[in-house]
Write a protein that holds these residues in place. Structure first.
Motif, short mmCIF file in Angstrom:
data_model
loop_
_atom_site.label_atom_id
_atom_site.label_comp_id
_atom_site.label_asym_id
_atom_site.label_seq_id
_atom_site.Cartn_x
_atom_site.Cartn_y
_atom_site.Cartn_z
N LEU A 16 0.74 -1.32 -0.10
CA LEU A 16 0.06 0.01 -0.15
C LEU A 16 0.99 1.38 0.16
N LEU A 17 1.90 1.25 0.81
CA LEU A 17 2.85 2.27 0.74
C LEU A 17 3.41 2.59 -0.34
N PHE A 18 3.86 1.46 -0.96
CA PHE A 18 4.57 1.75 -2.27
C PHE A 18 3.57 2.27 -3.45
N VAL A 19 2.33 1.93 -3.21
CA VAL A 19 1.44 2.30 -4.33
C VAL A 19 1.14 4.10 -3.86
N ILE A 20 1.13 4.37 -2.90
CA ILE A 20 1.15 5.82 -2.38
C ILE A 20 2.33 6.47 -2.97
N ILE A 21 3.61 5.82 -2.87
CA ILE A 21 4.50 6.50 -3.49
C ILE A 21 4.62 6.62 -4.90
N THR A 22 4.28 5.65 -5.77
CA THR A 22 4.21 5.83 -7.16
C THR A 22 3.17 6.95 -7.37
N SER A 23 1.70 6.97 -6.79
CA SER A 23 0.92 7.89 -7.08
C SER A 23 1.28 9.14 -6.76
N THR A 24 2.14 9.47 -5.74
CA THR A 24 2.59 11.04 -5.26
C THR A 24 3.46 11.38 -6.29
N MET A 25 3.95 10.53 -7.06
CA MET A 25 4.92 10.82 -8.30
C MET A 25 4.32 11.77 -9.32
N PRO A 28 11.20 24.90 6.17
CA PRO A 28 10.17 24.01 5.20
C PRO A 28 11.24 23.22 4.24
N TRP A 29 12.34 23.50 3.95
CA TRP A 29 13.44 22.53 3.26
C TRP A 29 14.02 21.52 4.11
N LEU A 30 14.09 21.98 5.37
CA LEU A 30 14.59 20.92 6.09
C LEU A 30 13.70 19.81 6.16
N LEU A 31 12.28 20.10 6.55
CA LEU A 31 11.30 19.26 6.72
C LEU A 31 11.17 18.37 5.31
N TRP A 32 11.03 18.94 4.33
CA TRP A 32 10.65 18.27 2.86
C TRP A 32 11.92 17.30 2.58
N GLY A 33 13.23 17.86 3.12
CA GLY A 33 14.40 17.02 2.89
C GLY A 33 14.31 15.78 3.87
N ILE A 34 13.89 15.84 4.81
CA ILE A 34 13.66 14.60 5.74
C ILE A 34 12.73 13.58 5.18
N GLY A 35 11.65 14.24 4.40
CA GLY A 35 10.54 13.34 3.83
C GLY A 35 11.11 12.71 2.32
N GLY A 36 12.33 13.13 1.99
CA GLY A 36 12.76 12.22 0.78
C GLY A 36 11.93 12.82 -0.32
N ALA A 37 12.33 12.08 -1.48
CA ALA A 37 11.46 12.38 -2.51
C ALA A 37 10.78 11.09 -3.55
N PRO A 38 9.58 11.11 -3.72
CA PRO A 38 9.14 9.83 -4.18
C PRO A 38 9.72 9.17 -5.42
N PHE A 39 10.19 10.18 -6.47
CA PHE A 39 10.95 9.79 -7.43
C PHE A 39 12.17 9.06 -7.20
N PHE A 40 12.87 9.57 -6.29
CA PHE A 40 14.23 8.82 -5.92
C PHE A 40 13.97 7.64 -5.05
N ILE A 41 13.04 7.64 -4.24
CA ILE A 41 12.75 6.42 -3.30
C ILE A 41 12.55 5.37 -4.41
N PHE A 42 12.07 5.79 -5.60
CA PHE A 42 11.53 4.61 -6.45
C PHE A 42 12.66 4.18 -7.17
#
Lengths: 301, 280
Positions: free
Chosen positions: B106-115, B141-155
């Motif tokens: 499920l989490l992976f589906v979320i990652i691909t759809s947020t892309m 904000p950039w600190l927080l977004w950074g901690i969250g990673g980016a879906p494309f690169f997680i993929f």
């Protein structure tokens, strides 16, 4: 014993994904749903304390507003021209580079470099190329052709598309990787059968590149529907300027509604419509892909 | 053995190299001509070839606006965002590739759809959130977004880590390695091409992003991208007279880091994109 090991792995998984997951919930999911909620209100940026629920009124406006429908039409037009031509150019460049040529990395760099130029620089460059006495008209003058008002009403969309196509080499690296992945024996077999280079392209290269083209198509559509900064900067000076009418694209409209007119609720509704349209289009392309995308693994299963 | 064995025929060779040359001119000429015009005298008309070398224009480009200040802001944002996003994406990508847990699909589906999610959809509600937290006009904000990673690169990391042979993992486990140590000492070094690809692409994206800073920062904290998109170069007493040459010079200066990053990481990018996208 085994049980604890299993649980420990679950815990490790969640520990590893927790930075993403926590931030996603707070800065992804929450804003998304909050925005969805706001799109059903009369939110204008300052009236947080007197928000009124307005039902589907913002969404009705999206479809009844002649401006947004005009913008949608222009966006679809730009997408319908830009995406297929980009795809074709990207594939053509890759096929050309996949011939046994000398200096591959130099040619590759030349074709790829426009896509690593930041968009702000790209627009600044092309603005001067297209301007009244800019490069293109200077060139036209040398060729004894009539100068064209590139950024005027008639040619603004052509200019926009030319600028977008300049970055068509962006799919080059993926395409080249895809071409490298095509087994050489397929070409050998085709050659033994006496296939011409053109025939080899259509019977071997193209079918085996469909999964890459599919990826490029989806990314291209998603990207193209979201274009807004290029038209704004091409004819305006600041981000809040409205571009010339033919380049008034869908997201430009949303951007204008939000930042120039503070119609946040309406702007968010516009964006949600776009988001849903993108999702539907992607599902549609995915669904159609089983008819035209060739996956090697499908046959092994 | 390649697509075309006939490339050895002289006529065909002329056609292919001729085509390559013409295409190269088409793609590189706009850059070349912008550079040439950035060195032309002020208020001069466009020329098709270089005519002068007015380096003064470059000086104007960095002095007419608060260029050093904006550059500093660009660097701060990149320094916060790029390493954090990379680390966090790699960590999550590893978990998706090598660990098992309920809910993973499920989490992976979320990652691909947020892309597929247009970033701008979430940005206005995020603004309200950050406004409440007093984060507007700060770099938090950039600190927080950074901690969250980016879906494309997680993929991308997931694709990469999936290809690592299982034997390596088993050997490490027998040696009593903890999962994190295994990740840090075996998997991350193997992922160097993917990491360089991520760092370069993130840098290019963050460096060029003008819209996020436009929304969350005010004038004096703008990075170069936003400053160039909103302020621009014109005569101080007449904003309608645009200074084309310094403006071109700024466009050139602004693209140097991303082009340099490409040259530096070219060999990684070629492999990294191949590994990430082709198997996807």
């Amino acid at each position: 014993m085994l049980q604890t090991k299993k649980w420990r792995q679950y815990a490790t998984f969640y520990a590893f994904v927790s930075p993403w997951l926590i931030i996603f919930i707070f800065l992804g999911l929450f804003p998304l749903l909050y925005g969805l909620y706001l799109s059903f209100t009369n939110f204008t940026g300052f009236n947080m304390n007197q928000l009124k629920f307005v039902g589907f009124s913002n969404y009705k406006t999206v479809f009844l507003d002649s401006e947004s429908m005009y913008a949608l039409g222009r966006t679809l037009l730009v997408t319908a021209i830009n995406v297929p031509i980009s795809l074709a150019i990207g594939l053509f460049l890759a096929v050309l580079l996949n011939l046994k040529i000398k200096g591959l990395s130099w040619w590759r760099t030349a074709f790829y470099i426009p896509s690593v130029v930041p968009v702000v620089s790209t627009v600044l460059m092309w603005k001067f190329i297209f301007s009244g006495d800019g490069l293109l008209n200077t060139l036209f003058d040398k060729l004894q052709l009539q100068p064209i008002n590139w950024l005027g009403y008639e040619y603004a969309t052509t200019a926009l598309i030319v600028m977008l196509l300049w970055g068509a080499g962006g799919s080059l690296l993926i395409n080249l990787a895809g071409l490298k992945g095509i087994p050489a024996d397929l070409y050998e077999a085709a050659e033994i059968d006496g296939a011409s280079p053109v025939r080899k392209f259509f019977t071997v290269t193209l079918p085996l590149m469909t999964h890459i083209l599919f990826f490029n198509l989806i990314m291209g559509i998603i990207g193209s529907l979201q274009i807004y900064i290029q038209p704004i900067l091409l004819s305006g000076k600041t981000l809040l300027d409205s571009p010339i009418k033919p380049n008034y694209l869908y997201l430009v409209h949303a951007f204008q509604q939000i930042f120039a007119f503070q119609r946040f609720g309406y702007g968010l509704a516009l964006m949600w419509v776009l988001f849903i349209a993108i999702l539907l289009l992607t599902v549609l392309v995915f669904y159609s892909s089983r008819f035209w995308v060739y996956y090697e693994t499908d046959q092994e299963v | 053995m390649m697509v075309n064995a006939g490339i050895n025929k002289p006529l065909l060779r002329v056609v292919v190299y001729g085509l390559l040359t013409v295409l190269t001119i088409i793609f590189v000429y706009p850059l070349f001509i912008t550079m040439a015009n950035s060195l032309n005298p002020l208020y001069s008309l466009s020329t098709l070839l270089p005519t002068a070398f007015e380096w003064e224009n470059y000086k104007m480009a960095v002095t007419t606006i608060e260029f050093p200040e904006y550059l500093k802001n660009s660097l701060i944002i990149c320094a916060i965002s790029v390493p954090l996003t990379t680390l966090s994406s790699a960590l999550a990508g590893f978990a998706f590739a090598r660990l098992r847990a309920p809910g993973k699909k499920l989490l992976f589906v979320i990652i691909t759809s947020t892309m597929m999610l247009p970033g701008i959809v979430t940005q206005i509600p995020t603004y309200i959130l950050f406004h409440k937290m007093n984060f507007i006009d700060t770099f938090y904000p950039w600190l927080l977004w950074g901690i969250g990673g980016a879906p494309f690169f997680i993929f991308m990391y997931r694709q990469f880590f999936s290809t690592v042979p299982k034997e390596l993992e088993e050997a490490a486990r027998i040696d009593g390695c903890s999962t994190f140590r295994m990740y840090a000492t075996i998997f991350m070094p193997l992922a160097t091409p993917a990491t360089w690809t991520t760092v370069i692409m993130l840098f290019q994206g963050t460096w060029g992003d003008f819209i996020t800073p436009f929304m969350f920062l005010r004038d004096e904290h703008y990075p170069l991208a936003t400053a160039l998109a909103t302020i621009g170069y014109h005569l101080p007493d007449n904003p309608n007279v645009i200074l084309a040459q310094p403006s071109s010079a700024a466009a050139i200066l602004f693209m140097i880091p991303t082009i340099a990053a490409f040259f530096f990481g070219q060999r990684y990018l070629v492999d990294g994109i191949a590994a990430g996208a082709v198997k996807g």
